[in-house]
Design an enzyme around this catalytic site. Sequence first.
Site, mmCIF file in Angstrom:
data_model
loop_
_atom_site.group_PDB
_atom_site.id
_atom_site.type_symbol
_atom_site.label_atom_id
_atom_site.label_comp_id
_atom_site.label_asym_id
_atom_site.label_seq_id
_atom_site.Cartn_x
_atom_site.Cartn_y
_atom_site.Cartn_z
ATOM 1 N N GLY A 1 59.455 60.708 83.736
ATOM 2 C CA GLY A 1 59.922 60.744 85.123
ATOM 3 C C GLY A 1 58.822 60.280 86.058
ATOM 4 O O GLY A 1 57.649 60.254 85.679
ATOM 5 N N CYS B 1 56.126 62.065 77.873
ATOM 6 C CA CYS B 1 55.503 61.664 79.134
ATOM 7 C C CYS B 1 55.592 62.779 80.190
ATOM 8 O O CYS B 1 54.999 63.827 80.009
ATOM 9 C CB CYS B 1 56.153 60.359 79.606
ATOM 10 N N TYR B 2 56.373 62.591 81.260
ATOM 11 C CA TYR B 2 56.501 63.674 82.240
ATOM 12 C C TYR B 2 56.986 64.950 81.561
ATOM 13 O O TYR B 2 56.550 66.054 81.887
ATOM 14 C CB TYR B 2 57.478 63.278 83.357
ATOM 15 N N HIS C 1 55.803 56.557 75.443
ATOM 16 C CA HIS C 1 57.262 56.441 75.378
ATOM 17 C C HIS C 1 57.695 55.901 74.018
ATOM 18 O O HIS C 1 57.555 54.717 73.752
ATOM 19 C CB HIS C 1 57.773 55.492 76.462
ATOM 20 N N GLU D 1 60.729 55.570 73.089
ATOM 21 C CA GLU D 1 62.068 54.968 73.183
ATOM 22 C C GLU D 1 62.063 53.479 73.491
ATOM 23 O O GLU D 1 63.061 52.796 73.316
ATOM 24 C CB GLU D 1 62.912 55.715 74.229
ATOM 25 N N GLY E 1 92.037 42.144 81.655
ATOM 26 C CA GLY E 1 91.762 41.165 80.613
ATOM 27 C C GLY E 1 90.330 41.269 80.124
ATOM 28 O O GLY E 1 89.956 40.642 79.157
ATOM 29 N N ASP F 1 86.505 46.202 78.803
ATOM 30 C CA ASP F 1 86.581 47.646 79.033
ATOM 31 C C ASP F 1 88.014 48.134 79.237
ATOM 32 O O ASP F 1 88.451 49.074 78.580
ATOM 33 C CB ASP F 1 85.719 48.044 80.245
ATOM 34 N N LYS G 1 78.083 49.579 76.794
ATOM 35 C CA LYS G 1 78.904 48.369 76.640
ATOM 36 C C LYS G 1 79.057 47.920 75.173
ATOM 37 O O LYS G 1 80.158 47.626 74.720
ATOM 38 C CB LYS G 1 78.271 47.232 77.449
#
Length: 512
Positions: A51, A78-79, A168, A170, A223, A226, A368
Amino acid sequence: TILIIDFGSQVTQLIARRVREEGVYSEIVPYQSAAEAVRRLNPVGIIFSGGPASVTDEGSPRAPQEAFDAGVPIFAICYGQQTAALQLGGEVEGGHAAEFGRAEVTVNKPSALYDGVWEVGGRYPVWMSHGDRVTRLPDGFEVVATSENAPCAVAVDEERRIYTTMFHPEVVHTPHGAALIRNFVRRISGARGDWGMKAYREEAIRRIREQVGNEKVICGLSGGVDSSVAAVLIHEAIGDQLTCVFVDHGLLRLGEAEKVVTLFRDAYNIPLVHVDAEELFLGALEGVTDPEVKRKTIGKLFIDVFEAEAKKIGGAAFLAQGTLYPDVIESVSFTGGPSVTIKSHHNVGGLPERMNMKLVEPLRELFKDEVRALGRELGLPEVFVGRHPFPGPGLAIRCPGEITREKLDILRLADEIYLEEIRRHGLYDEIWQAFAVILPVKTVGVMGDYRTYDYVVGLRAVTSVDGMTADFYPFDMAFLGRVATRIVNEVKGVNRVVYDVTSKPPGTIEWE
Ligand code: XMP
């Protein structure tokens, strides 16, 4: 479930991605509502995100006591490391030399966190991004890896199963980060790893049935990927209680309406109302040149049409939308303040209140690419699942200046040729979005022995992860030359083609 407590890092979503890649469901909650989430989700492990704040600031975010009391493993990044250290009785000091970017950690002692990944005595690249540092560890903790500016690169309490890193794991810049997260999720927390689109599909169907009961649901189909995936999923759950409405505003691409109607009505047998509203939309847009007025005109008419169609089928209690996870994560903002409207995005946001409907949003938990995977799981054809995004206002915002039928027809043909060539060269999936625009100017050219005075077509193609930032796609010149030749030769009314080499920012992806 792995619960991720968000302290406002820009990359919190990546933690969720990494966990899901291990076949484990993860949910991000802002730190303010994390206490409730611990009770509700009963997670097998908890991750604290990074953060932007400093734990030494008054009123800076804290993890709820429930997270520590849950008795499940914790991975604090981290934070998250700093607040965990502070909350468990350690000390943190602000203002040390910040290690932003690449750093190297030296592993001094073994830990379950990097078992099988890192070896004692080894040095490994990681991505650091914080200036505060833990100066005294809470009881039970020990430092197991260090780096030059981060004496507490990794500090752990193996007994309580609390693992903290100053870097980090990630981000891709920490090459073994995903493996550390895998260790935490699978080995330390013992999560099973059986979450995937098959499981998601079954669970989503059960939840849709439970939510909707015997009521009717209406779904706007664009169309796009999603709304298509949402519609097929909901239809599988509740059958003909679902009605889809496809509004053809005359601003669609070549053959689009037929494709959508064929797929849904014929292949899936989903009740579909196809509204031909071309006259209505193009009439209202006559003489309109301002991009915001175009967007607002289209948005309002869309709601009118949708509302009228809903009345015709006797009303519906629910509105289905293909809302995705990145749109719903409550962001933890420390700066606040209203942001500037660059463009008014058109969606059906005004509908639920106006028509007094509740929302069905079966894709709210997905990213997505997960929606695409679900689409494949549901058997949607690849050409639908892998489609580039297409904006709600359609070709209206690819036709700067006044919108006329003549210009729309030219644009549709040019766009079709451009995409045909992109597909033929195997570039479609490498590009996030590609389309043509038609400019409101004519220029002089020569064809055969004749002078021409015709429109200019602009070509756009970008790579992007989420549409927020984008780079123009570096086609080779021979490809662009071929597309230009085909467009000028095959599309009457065009004598010049240009390629847009602007990234976003400072440009936007669409031209209006
Ligand atoms: P911009 O032009 O803002 O576009 O860089 C970012 C992404 O959003 C799409 N876009 C829209 N999508 N309704 C939509 O559903 C809209 O009004 C709209 N405007 C832009 C655009 O195509 C790109 O993918």
